[in-house]
Design an enzyme around this catalytic site. Sequence first.
Site, PDB file in Angstrom:
ATOM      1  N   SER A 193      25.118-101.250  41.206  1.00 38.52           N
ATOM      2  CA  SER A 193      25.421-101.083  39.776  1.00 38.52           C
ATOM      3  C   SER A 193      24.227-101.513  38.940  1.00 38.52           C
ATOM      4  O   SER A 193      23.448-102.378  39.339  1.00 38.52           O
ATOM      5  CB  SER A 193      26.635-101.925  39.371  1.00 38.52           C
ATOM      6  OG  SER A 193      27.782-101.550  40.087  1.00 38.52           O
TER       7      SER A 193
HETATM    8  N1  SAH Z   1      29.295-104.152  43.737  1.00 41.72           N
HETATM    9  C1  SAH Z   1      28.324-103.260  44.315  1.00 41.72           C
HETATM   10  C2  SAH Z   1      28.461-101.863  43.755  1.00 41.72           C
HETATM   11  C3  SAH Z   1      28.576-100.876  44.854  1.00 41.72           C
HETATM   12  S1  SAH Z   1      29.103 -99.251  44.448  1.00 41.72           S
HETATM   13  C4  SAH Z   1      26.911-103.808  44.189  1.00 41.72           C
HETATM   14  O1  SAH Z   1      26.719-104.835  43.525  1.00 41.72           O
HETATM   15  O2  SAH Z   1      25.983-103.253  44.791  1.00 41.72           O
HETATM   16  C5  SAH Z   1      30.821 -99.305  44.891  1.00 41.72           C
HETATM   17  C6  SAH Z   1      31.149 -99.589  46.327  1.00 41.72           C
HETATM   18  O3  SAH Z   1      32.578 -99.493  46.447  1.00 41.72           O
HETATM   19  C7  SAH Z   1      30.576 -98.609  47.352  1.00 41.72           C
HETATM   20  O4  SAH Z   1      29.800 -99.299  48.283  1.00 41.72           O
HETATM   21  C8  SAH Z   1      31.818 -97.970  47.984  1.00 41.72           C
HETATM   22  O5  SAH Z   1      31.664 -97.682  49.358  1.00 41.72           O
HETATM   23  C9  SAH Z   1      32.872 -99.047  47.739  1.00 41.72           C
HETATM   24  N2  SAH Z   1      34.264 -98.593  47.801  1.00 41.72           N
HETATM   25  C10 SAH Z   1      34.823 -97.463  47.286  1.00 41.72           C
HETATM   26  N3  SAH Z   1      36.144 -97.400  47.546  1.00 41.72           N
HETATM   27  C11 SAH Z   1      36.449 -98.549  48.237  1.00 41.72           C
HETATM   28  C12 SAH Z   1      37.649 -99.077  48.809  1.00 41.72           C
HETATM   29  N4  SAH Z   1      38.824 -98.440  48.743  1.00 41.72           N
HETATM   30  N5  SAH Z   1      37.567-100.263  49.454  1.00 41.72           N
HETATM   31  C13 SAH Z   1      36.394-100.940  49.560  1.00 41.72           C
HETATM   32  N6  SAH Z   1      35.229-100.493  49.047  1.00 41.72           N
HETATM   33  C14 SAH Z   1      35.257 -99.315  48.381  1.00 41.72           C
END
Ligand code: SAH
Length: 185
Positions: free
Chosen positions: A33
Site C-alpha cells: 500500500s
Molecule cells: N498490508 C499489505 C498490503 C498488501 S495488498 C502491505 O503492507 O504490504 C493486500 C493483500 O491482501 C494481498 O497480499 C492479498 O493477497 C491479501 N488478501 C486478499 N484477500 C485475502 C484474504 N481473504 N485473506 C488474506 N489475505 C488476503
Amino acid sequence: MLAIPRHFFLEKAFEEWAYQDKAFPIGNQQTISQPFTVAYQSQLLKVKKRDKILEIGTGSGYQAAVLAMMGARVYTVERQELLHQRATILLGKMGLKGIRTYFRDGGNGLPEFAPFEKIIVTAGSTEMPEELKKQLAIGGHLVVPVGDDQSQRMYRVTRIAETEFKEEVFDHFRFVPFLKGVNKS
Ligand code: SAH
C-alpha cells in the site's frame, strides 16, 4: 512510519523509489500500500500500546511492521503462501517483536485468538465482512475498504455492545481485491 525502512519491503527494482508516496508491486499481482493509505488506516484504527490487532492481507508485511512499531500486538493473515513466507522471513530478520503471521483465508479471521481490539483489512471487499465483526472486542474498531473492484470507501465499524455496531464512512480508495480461499505456491 519514518522508523520503518520501507525499502526492505520492496523488490530490488523499486528500492530507489521506496520513499515516494506510491504503491508498488510485491509479486503475485499484489501491491504494498502507498504510505498515505497505511497512515490513513492506522490513524482510523486509533492504535493504543498493547492493542491486539488482526490484519487481513499481510502482503509485504509493511503495514504490520508499522502497527508493531506503534506498540501493538499484531496477528496478520495472508492467503498467498509465497507472500506469507516472504513477509514472515523479512519481519523475523528485522527483529520486530510482536508480529505473528498466518497463512489462511482471512475471511474467517482468527477465531481462536478473538476478540481483537482492532481489525484492519488491507484488501478491497465487495461486502462488509460480517465474520470479522464478530471477532471485535466491545469498543473495538474494524477498518475495511468496501466497494466494487474499481473503487472502495473506507469504513470504520465500532462494536458498541454485543449486538450493536456503529458504521462511519470515509474517503475513496482503490485496493487489490479481497479474495476467497488460499493460493499455495
Ligand atoms: N498490508 C499489505 C498490503 C498488501 S495488498 C502491505 O503492507 O504490504 C493486500 C493483500 O491482501 C494481498 O497480499 C492479498 O493477497 C491479501 N488478501 C486478499 N484477500 C485475502 C484474504 N481473504 N485473506 C488474506 N489475505 C488476503
